[in-house]
Design an enzyme around this catalytic site. Structure first.
Site, PDB file in Angstrom:
ATOM      1  N   LYS A 292      50.345 -27.199-113.683  1.00 19.79           N
ATOM      2  CA  LYS A 292      51.066 -25.927-113.697  1.00 19.79           C
ATOM      3  C   LYS A 292      52.381 -25.993-114.483  1.00 19.79           C
ATOM      4  CE  LYS A 292      48.932 -24.643-109.358  1.00 19.79           C
ATOM      5  NZ  LYS A 292      47.854 -23.852-109.932  1.00 19.79           N
ATOM      6  N   GLY A 293      53.102 -27.114-114.353  1.00 15.06           N
ATOM      7  CA  GLY A 293      54.359 -27.235-115.083  1.00 15.06           C
ATOM      8  C   GLY A 293      54.114 -27.269-116.585  1.00 15.06           C
TER       9      GLY A 293
ATOM     10  N   GLU B 289      53.478 -28.470-107.437  1.00 19.02           N
ATOM     11  CA  GLU B 289      52.623 -29.652-107.619  1.00 19.02           C
ATOM     12  C   GLU B 289      53.453 -30.938-107.700  1.00 19.02           C
ATOM     13  OE1 GLU B 289      48.442 -28.089-109.454  1.00 19.02           O
ATOM     14  OE2 GLU B 289      49.986 -28.616-110.896  1.00 19.02           O
TER      15      GLU B 289
ATOM     16  N   ALA C 104      44.942 -21.016-115.178  1.00 22.30           N
ATOM     17  CA  ALA C 104      46.219 -20.900-115.896  1.00 22.30           C
ATOM     18  C   ALA C 104      46.649 -19.461-116.187  1.00 22.30           C
ATOM     19  CB  ALA C 104      46.231 -21.728-117.181  1.00 22.30           C
ATOM     20  N   ALA C 105      45.887 -18.475-115.709  1.00 25.20           N
ATOM     21  CA  ALA C 105      46.331 -17.084-115.917  1.00 25.20           C
ATOM     22  C   ALA C 105      47.666 -16.874-115.200  1.00 25.20           C
ATOM     23  CB  ALA C 105      45.290 -16.113-115.391  1.00 25.20           C
ATOM     24  N   GLY C 106      47.786 -17.446-113.998  1.00 20.67           N
ATOM     25  CA  GLY C 106      49.053 -17.343-113.266  1.00 20.67           C
ATOM     26  C   GLY C 106      50.179 -18.052-114.006  1.00 20.67           C
ATOM     27  N   ASP C 107      49.848 -19.134-114.681  1.00 21.41           N
ATOM     28  CA  ASP C 107      50.876 -19.857-115.451  1.00 21.41           C
ATOM     29  C   ASP C 107      51.322 -19.025-116.655  1.00 21.41           C
ATOM     30  OD1 ASP C 107      50.666 -22.016-113.690  1.00 21.41           O
ATOM     31  OD2 ASP C 107      49.005 -22.878-114.839  1.00 21.41           O
TER      32      ASP C 107
ATOM     33  N   ARG D  89      39.845 -16.631-122.070  1.00 23.19           N
ATOM     34  CA  ARG D  89      39.639 -17.898-122.786  1.00 23.19           C
ATOM     35  C   ARG D  89      39.443 -19.043-121.797  1.00 23.19           C
ATOM     36  NH1 ARG D  89      44.927 -17.211-126.583  1.00 23.19           N
ATOM     37  NH2 ARG D  89      44.155 -15.460-127.808  1.00 23.19           N
TER      38      ARG D  89
ATOM     39  N   GLY E 186      39.757 -22.920-120.230  1.00 26.68           N
ATOM     40  CA  GLY E 186      40.729 -24.010-120.147  1.00 26.68           C
ATOM     41  C   GLY E 186      42.090 -23.532-119.690  1.00 26.68           C
TER      42      GLY E 186
END
Ligand code: RIB
Length: 311
Positions: free
Chosen positions: A39-40, A139, A248-251, A284, A286
């Site tokens: 996440k970072g 995390e 990773a949409a939230g990221d 997308r 990944g």
């Protein structure tokens, strides 16, 4: 404008499955791929692609995954010189299953991420406190995050905390958090019960705002996003797109929010922009590989209907 990120770097091991398994069940998988994630790391790469000057802080192991993650972050324009490599400890790894509708299940082994300590935070504090916006997630261990929040000056940086993976936040000085950004499940966990309708959302928001957080932003997937402040709750509708992978949409959302706020935009504009960045990311595959550039978000916002699935 400067964005700093203190968080995880993981190598994501991803399998596409016909559907997500229930406990005890085996389901057939299709493709198997490895993607840079964590996440970072994802939030740092996303913010750099969206035009910010980004410094990433955290830990990787002295293995090939760590090497690869640092290379990819650098290639994306992230200053990863503050990421330390921990000898004899593996880099964090996430196992991710992705269903055809883009929904996922993630389990992760923190490895080196779990070694982030108060002593490390103390070393990198001079850079963190100079940022306009600081992005945090869960995390890495909570104690160094609590230490960092206590050490930050009141006036800057603006702090955005993504409570994922969700944990009890009672040890954190939440009055130092400007934006808390749970998804609906995380919000339910934080307030101790499912948050289904608008009334439940209002009640949950009241409980969290009472802890001193100034803005609660709920990432509600197909329902869009909700901003809860002392004045009430505002909904920002989602873009309808053909989702292939929600990883990773939230990221992407948090990074876009950070970049807009760092540029001095207000929360309303920032959340609309963040919704667009997240919508692109779910189309997308990944994690880091799915994160859009500033030009891509601008193009999407210019012609949103061209990118959206017909209703
Ligand atoms: O938010 C997505 C990330 O969560 C993945 O990249 C995975 O590493 C997990 O940490």
């Amino acid at each position: 404008m400067k964005v700093a990120v203190l968080g995880s770097l993981n190598m994501d091991l991803v399998m596409e499955v016909e559907r997500l398994p229930r406990p005890g069940e085996t389901v057939p998988g299709k493709g198997f791929t490895r993607y840079p994630g964590g996440k970072g790391n994802n939030q740092a790469i996303a913010a750099a692609r969206l035009g910010a000057k980004v410094s990433l802080f955290g830990h990787v192991g002295d293995d090939s995954f760590g090497e690869e993650l640092l290379r990819v972050a650098r290639e994306a324009g992230v200053d990863a010189s503050g990421v330390e490599r921990i000898p004899g400890v593996p880099t964090g790894v996430a196992l991710i299953l992705v269903a055809p509708d883009g929904q996922n299940q993630i389990a992760y082994a923190p490895g080196a991420n779990g070694r982030v300590s108060e002593a490390y935070v103390e070393r990198v504090l001079p850079v963190l406190r100079e940022a306009d916006v600081l992005l945090l997630q869960l995390e890495v261990p909570l104690a160094p995050l609590a230490f960092l929040l206590r050490k930050l000056p009141e006036e800057r940086p603006l702090v955005i905390l993504d409570p994922a993976p969700v944990r009890d936040l009672s040890s954190l000085p939440l009055a130092r958090v400007d934006f808390l950004t749970p998804n609906r499940e995380e919000l339910g966990h934080l307030v101790g019960g499912a948050v289904t309708g608008r009334d439940a959302l209002l009640q949950a928001a009241r409980a969290l705002l009472a802890t001193g957080i100034s803005h609660l932003v709920v990432k509600a997937d197909k329902d869009g996003a909700f901003l809860a402040e002392s004045g009430g709750v505002t909904r920002f509708p989602a873009y309808r797109v053909d989702a292939v992978d929600a990883t990773a949409a939230g990221d992407a959302f948090n990074a876009a929010l950070a970049v807009m706020l760092a540029e001095g935009r207000g929360p309303y504009e920032a959340i609309g922009y963040a919704n667009a960045a997240a919508a692109i990311a779910v189309t997308r595959r990944g994690a880091a590989s799915s994160l859009p550039t500033r030009e891509e978000v601008q193009e999407f916002l210019r012609h949103p209907s061209a990118r959206q699935r017909a209703a």
